[in-house]
Motif scaffolding. Structure first.
Motif, PDB file in Angstrom:
ATOM      1  N   ARG A  88      24.893 109.631  21.691  1.00  0.00           N
ATOM      2  CA  ARG A  88      25.166 109.780  20.263  1.00  0.00           C
ATOM      3  C   ARG A  88      25.035 111.212  19.760  1.00  0.00           C
ATOM      4  O   ARG A  88      25.849 111.646  18.936  1.00  0.00           O
ATOM      5  CB  ARG A  88      24.237 108.875  19.440  1.00  0.00           C
TER       6      ARG A  88
ATOM      7  N   CYS B 189      30.907 109.874  14.893  1.00  0.00           N
ATOM      8  CA  CYS B 189      31.591 108.767  15.560  1.00  0.00           C
ATOM      9  C   CYS B 189      32.725 109.312  16.430  1.00  0.00           C
ATOM     10  O   CYS B 189      33.516 110.146  15.984  1.00  0.00           O
ATOM     11  CB  CYS B 189      32.148 107.807  14.509  1.00  0.00           C
ATOM     12  N   GLU B 190      32.802 108.845  17.660  1.00  0.00           N
ATOM     13  CA  GLU B 190      33.848 109.316  18.566  1.00  0.00           C
ATOM     14  C   GLU B 190      35.207 108.720  18.243  1.00  0.00           C
ATOM     15  O   GLU B 190      36.225 109.204  18.727  1.00  0.00           O
ATOM     16  CB  GLU B 190      33.471 109.005  20.015  1.00  0.00           C
ATOM     17  N   GLN B 191      35.254 107.701  17.412  1.00  0.00           N
ATOM     18  CA  GLN B 191      36.520 107.069  17.041  1.00  0.00           C
ATOM     19  C   GLN B 191      37.098 107.693  15.767  1.00  0.00           C
ATOM     20  O   GLN B 191      38.239 108.093  15.739  1.00  0.00           O
ATOM     21  CB  GLN B 191      36.302 105.569  16.838  1.00  0.00           C
TER      22      GLN B 191
ATOM     23  N   HIS C 293      26.761 110.917  11.418  1.00  0.00           N
ATOM     24  CA  HIS C 293      25.576 110.060  11.434  1.00  0.00           C
ATOM     25  C   HIS C 293      24.606 110.425  10.317  1.00  0.00           C
ATOM     26  O   HIS C 293      24.355 111.589  10.049  1.00  0.00           O
ATOM     27  CB  HIS C 293      24.859 110.186  12.778  1.00  0.00           C
TER      28      HIS C 293
ATOM     29  N   LEU D 264      25.184 105.724  13.765  1.00  0.00           N
ATOM     30  CA  LEU D 264      25.850 105.690  15.065  1.00  0.00           C
ATOM     31  C   LEU D 264      25.119 104.740  15.998  1.00  0.00           C
ATOM     32  O   LEU D 264      23.895 104.634  15.961  1.00  0.00           O
ATOM     33  CB  LEU D 264      25.879 107.072  15.706  1.00  0.00           C
TER      34      LEU D 264
ATOM     35  N   TRP E 102      29.781 105.096  18.350  1.00  0.00           N
ATOM     36  CA  TRP E 102      30.604 104.588  17.252  1.00  0.00           C
ATOM     37  C   TRP E 102      29.775 104.392  15.998  1.00  0.00           C
ATOM     38  O   TRP E 102      28.604 104.017  16.064  1.00  0.00           O
ATOM     39  CB  TRP E 102      31.210 103.233  17.623  1.00  0.00           C
ATOM     40  N   CYS E 103      30.421 104.584  14.836  1.00  0.00           N
ATOM     41  CA  CYS E 103      29.798 104.192  13.573  1.00  0.00           C
ATOM     42  C   CYS E 103      29.857 102.668  13.495  1.00  0.00           C
ATOM     43  O   CYS E 103      30.523 102.020  14.318  1.00  0.00           O
ATOM     44  CB  CYS E 103      30.530 104.823  12.393  1.00  0.00           C
TER      45      CYS E 103
ATOM     46  N   CYS F 173      33.569 101.198  13.321  1.00  0.00           N
ATOM     47  CA  CYS F 173      34.332 101.279  14.564  1.00  0.00           C
ATOM     48  C   CYS F 173      33.747 100.367  15.633  1.00  0.00           C
ATOM     49  O   CYS F 173      34.479  99.758  16.417  1.00  0.00           O
ATOM     50  CB  CYS F 173      34.394 102.723  15.056  1.00  0.00           C
ATOM     51  N   HIS F 174      32.422 100.240  15.656  1.00  0.00           N
ATOM     52  CA  HIS F 174      31.768  99.393  16.646  1.00  0.00           C
ATOM     53  C   HIS F 174      32.136  97.926  16.424  1.00  0.00           C
ATOM     54  O   HIS F 174      32.480  97.217  17.365  1.00  0.00           O
ATOM     55  CB  HIS F 174      30.261  99.586  16.573  1.00  0.00           C
TER      56      HIS F 174
END
Length: 144
Positions: A23, A31-33, A38, A86, A106-107, A110-111
């Protein structure tokens, strides 16, 4: 999201440190998406569009800048605030595969979007398992 007690043995013993590394070291706290940061309050419109304060513009659910910015009246009518957290998730839903390529930071939005099909699959399997157990002990569909 915390790991359920019955699933803890699926995760490595150093999961908190591994998760923090993914993270904050790899994803740099975003977020990677979609790129949401965060710990910050994110203004969003409820449909995936969110305000990127660092860039000073609205972004879509995938983090891309919007071509047409939403109207001020639309923003004032539906804007919401959410604190972004995250979480580290498995891309293929297999907790036994703990290579760095199988993890994503992911946030919460997105998760849950990523895990949605898997949650529906598990729910379907659980309902069928419960029904089968009922048939086994109570007769067909619980009829006497």
């Amino acid at each position: 999201m915390p790991i359920r007690r019955e699933h803890r043995f699926f995760y490595p013993i150093d999961w908190p440190q591994l998760s923090a590394m993914i993270r904050f070291a790899r994803a740099k706290g975003a977020c990677e998406q979609c790129g949401r940061p965060h710990g910050k309050l994110a203004l969003h419109l409820g449909d995936g569009r969110w305000w990127d304060a660092a860039a000073g513009r609205w972004r879509d659910g995938a983090g891309r800048p919007l071509k047409a910015q939403p109207a001020a009246s639309e923003v004032a009518a539906v804007v919401r605030r959410t604190r972004v957290y995250l979480a580290t998730g498995h891309r293929n839903h297999d907790t036994s595969e703990n290579g760095p390529g199988n993890f994503a930071a992911w946030c919460q939005r997105c998760h849950i979007l990523h895990d949605g099909p898997e949650h529906r699959r598990r729910r379907h399997a659980t309902l069928h398992r419960r029904r089968a157990l009922g048939d086994l002990f109570l007769g067909a569909y619980g009829r006497p």
